[in-house]
Write a protein that holds these residues in place. Structure first.
Motif, PDB file in Angstrom:
ATOM      1  N   ASN A   1      -1.594  47.774   0.664  1.00  0.00           N
ATOM      2  CA  ASN A   1      -2.486  46.774   1.240  1.00  0.00           C
ATOM      3  C   ASN A   1      -1.872  46.199   2.501  1.00  0.00           C
ATOM      4  O   ASN A   1      -0.666  46.039   2.598  1.00  0.00           O
ATOM      5  CB  ASN A   1      -2.727  45.643   0.238  1.00  0.00           C
ATOM      6  CG  ASN A   1      -3.458  46.116  -0.991  1.00  0.00           C
ATOM      7  OD1 ASN A   1      -4.209  47.080  -0.942  1.00  0.00           O
ATOM      8  ND2 ASN A   1      -3.224  45.453  -2.097  1.00  0.00           N
ATOM      9  N   GLN A   2      -2.759  45.854   3.459  1.00  0.00           N
ATOM     10  CA  GLN A   2      -2.275  45.258   4.694  1.00  0.00           C
ATOM     11  C   GLN A   2      -1.983  43.773   4.476  1.00  0.00           C
ATOM     12  O   GLN A   2      -2.737  43.074   3.808  1.00  0.00           O
ATOM     13  CB  GLN A   2      -3.327  45.423   5.784  1.00  0.00           C
ATOM     14  CG  GLN A   2      -2.863  44.915   7.120  1.00  0.00           C
ATOM     15  CD  GLN A   2      -3.850  45.214   8.215  1.00  0.00           C
ATOM     16  OE1 GLN A   2      -4.858  45.872   7.991  1.00  0.00           O
ATOM     17  NE2 GLN A   2      -3.571  44.725   9.393  1.00  0.00           N
ATOM     18  N   LYS A   3      -0.873  43.305   5.036  1.00  0.00           N
ATOM     19  CA  LYS A   3      -0.508  41.906   4.914  1.00  0.00           C
ATOM     20  C   LYS A   3      -1.254  41.090   5.963  1.00  0.00           C
ATOM     21  O   LYS A   3      -1.347  41.486   7.117  1.00  0.00           O
ATOM     22  CB  LYS A   3       0.999  41.728   5.071  1.00  0.00           C
ATOM     23  CG  LYS A   3       1.756  42.351   3.923  1.00  0.00           C
ATOM     24  CD  LYS A   3       3.216  42.094   4.037  1.00  0.00           C
ATOM     25  CE  LYS A   3       3.906  42.628   2.790  1.00  0.00           C
ATOM     26  NZ  LYS A   3       5.299  42.259   2.741  1.00  0.00           N
TER      27      LYS A   3
ATOM     28  N   TYR B   1      -0.618  36.153   2.526  1.00  0.00           N
ATOM     29  CA  TYR B   1       0.549  35.257   2.563  1.00  0.00           C
ATOM     30  C   TYR B   1       0.254  34.003   1.739  1.00  0.00           C
ATOM     31  O   TYR B   1       1.032  33.626   0.864  1.00  0.00           O
ATOM     32  CB  TYR B   1       0.847  34.912   4.020  1.00  0.00           C
ATOM     33  CG  TYR B   1       2.058  34.040   4.259  1.00  0.00           C
ATOM     34  CD1 TYR B   1       3.335  34.491   3.956  1.00  0.00           C
ATOM     35  CD2 TYR B   1       1.935  32.795   4.847  1.00  0.00           C
ATOM     36  CE1 TYR B   1       4.457  33.707   4.211  1.00  0.00           C
ATOM     37  CE2 TYR B   1       3.043  32.010   5.106  1.00  0.00           C
ATOM     38  CZ  TYR B   1       4.309  32.470   4.796  1.00  0.00           C
ATOM     39  OH  TYR B   1       5.406  31.688   5.057  1.00  0.00           O
ATOM     40  N   LYS B   2      -0.887  33.381   2.000  1.00  0.00           N
ATOM     41  CA  LYS B   2      -1.280  32.178   1.261  1.00  0.00           C
ATOM     42  C   LYS B   2      -1.385  32.484  -0.233  1.00  0.00           C
ATOM     43  O   LYS B   2      -0.859  31.744  -1.066  1.00  0.00           O
ATOM     44  CB  LYS B   2      -2.619  31.650   1.776  1.00  0.00           C
ATOM     45  CG  LYS B   2      -3.129  30.428   1.009  1.00  0.00           C
ATOM     46  CD  LYS B   2      -4.498  30.008   1.468  1.00  0.00           C
ATOM     47  CE  LYS B   2      -5.514  30.773   0.661  1.00  0.00           C
ATOM     48  NZ  LYS B   2      -6.869  30.280   0.717  1.00  0.00           N
ATOM     49  N   ASN B   3      -2.027  33.595  -0.573  1.00  0.00           N
ATOM     50  CA  ASN B   3      -2.214  33.945  -1.982  1.00  0.00           C
ATOM     51  C   ASN B   3      -0.897  34.240  -2.693  1.00  0.00           C
ATOM     52  O   ASN B   3      -0.714  33.862  -3.855  1.00  0.00           O
ATOM     53  CB  ASN B   3      -3.174  35.130  -2.113  1.00  0.00           C
ATOM     54  CG  ASN B   3      -4.591  34.759  -1.738  1.00  0.00           C
ATOM     55  OD1 ASN B   3      -4.962  33.590  -1.732  1.00  0.00           O
ATOM     56  ND2 ASN B   3      -5.389  35.750  -1.391  1.00  0.00           N
ATOM     57  N   GLU B   4       0.025  34.918  -2.009  1.00  0.00           N
ATOM     58  CA  GLU B   4       1.320  35.216  -2.631  1.00  0.00           C
ATOM     59  C   GLU B   4       2.146  33.945  -2.825  1.00  0.00           C
ATOM     60  O   GLU B   4       2.847  33.811  -3.829  1.00  0.00           O
ATOM     61  CB  GLU B   4       2.094  36.233  -1.803  1.00  0.00           C
ATOM     62  CG  GLU B   4       1.541  37.646  -1.951  1.00  0.00           C
ATOM     63  CD  GLU B   4       2.426  38.685  -1.301  1.00  0.00           C
ATOM     64  OE1 GLU B   4       3.653  38.672  -1.546  1.00  0.00           O
ATOM     65  OE2 GLU B   4       1.887  39.523  -0.551  1.00  0.00           O
TER      66      GLU B   4
ATOM     67  N   LYS C   1       3.318  32.660  -6.492  1.00  0.00           N
ATOM     68  CA  LYS C   1       4.711  32.326  -6.821  1.00  0.00           C
ATOM     69  C   LYS C   1       4.801  30.894  -7.336  1.00  0.00           C
ATOM     70  O   LYS C   1       5.480  30.622  -8.316  1.00  0.00           O
ATOM     71  CB  LYS C   1       5.613  32.513  -5.599  1.00  0.00           C
ATOM     72  CG  LYS C   1       7.069  32.124  -5.871  1.00  0.00           C
ATOM     73  CD  LYS C   1       7.954  32.394  -4.668  1.00  0.00           C
ATOM     74  CE  LYS C   1       9.321  31.800  -4.823  1.00  0.00           C
ATOM     75  NZ  LYS C   1      10.289  32.593  -5.493  1.00  0.00           N
ATOM     76  N   TYR C   2       4.087  29.965  -6.702  1.00  0.00           N
ATOM     77  CA  TYR C   2       4.120  28.571  -7.148  1.00  0.00           C
ATOM     78  C   TYR C   2       3.575  28.456  -8.574  1.00  0.00           C
ATOM     79  O   TYR C   2       4.180  27.825  -9.431  1.00  0.00           O
ATOM     80  CB  TYR C   2       3.323  27.667  -6.206  1.00  0.00           C
ATOM     81  CG  TYR C   2       3.144  26.291  -6.795  1.00  0.00           C
ATOM     82  CD1 TYR C   2       4.221  25.405  -6.850  1.00  0.00           C
ATOM     83  CD2 TYR C   2       1.941  25.905  -7.366  1.00  0.00           C
ATOM     84  CE1 TYR C   2       4.083  24.159  -7.449  1.00  0.00           C
ATOM     85  CE2 TYR C   2       1.793  24.661  -7.955  1.00  0.00           C
ATOM     86  CZ  TYR C   2       2.865  23.792  -8.000  1.00  0.00           C
ATOM     87  OH  TYR C   2       2.732  22.568  -8.603  1.00  0.00           O
TER      88      TYR C   2
END
Length: 177
Positions: free
Chosen positions: A2-4, A9-12, A16-17
């Motif tokens: 998948n392309q970043k 970024y927001k979803n990852e 993690k949170y």
């Protein structure tokens, strides 16, 4: 692969949170308040100093030239942290890039900031569980989310790993087996 993007970024970061509830900072971030976010920033100020972290803090706090950063954070009004609390608790679905970068710093999301994340050549994947890694047929170990990492020596008793975090910083790690 998948392309970043800024959305991944927001979803990852959110993933993690939610998974780690702030990880090392969970005592501040488990049920975040404006005061706890501020206290976490104060606690981490001199402890978490990655190559891009000063820029992340400068963008969020807008430090003045030569200003004492600790004093500036202490003087920051709690309202500045409210959008972060709202985002982490799910009251809002989006936040500003400066807020998102501060969250990435607080939870130690890597790679950060967004510009580094977008340049990283690692595919998007679910993080491995602790103490899990992938060993390939040539006995190299994949170390996730660390740019330019190589196993440079391996024997029955240890593995020597070298990581180049940025063009000026190389870290050599020796792991005993």
């Amino acid at each position: 692969m998948n392309q970043k993007t800024s959305l991944t970024y927001k979803n990852e970061i959110l993933e993690k949170y939610r998974k780690e509830k702030g990880g090392e900072m969970s005592s501040y971030l488990l049920k975040p308040t404006r005061k706890q976010i501020k206290e976490a920033c104060i606690w981490l100020l001199n402890r978490r100093k990655g190559s891009y972290d000063e820029g992340i803090l400068n963008r969020f706090f807008k430090f003045k030239e030569g200003e004492n950063k600790l004093y500036a954070i202490e003087r920051t009004k709690g309202d500045k942290f409210k959008p972060i609390v709202n985002f982490l608790t799910g009251e809002t679905k989006s936040t500003t890039p400066a807020n998102l970068e501060l969250i990435s710093w607080l939870i130690d999301f890597r790679p950060r900031p967004l510009s580094v994340y977008l340049r990283s050549n690692h595919p998007i994947h679910k993080p491995l569980e602790p103490n899990q890694n992938t060993i390939y047929a040539n006995n190299e170990v994949e170390i996730p989310d660390i740019p330019e990492t190589k196993v440079i020596h391996k024997n029955d008793k240890s593995i020597t790993i070298i990581s180049q975090i940025n063009p000026t910083l190389k870290i050599t790690t020796i792991v005993s087996l």
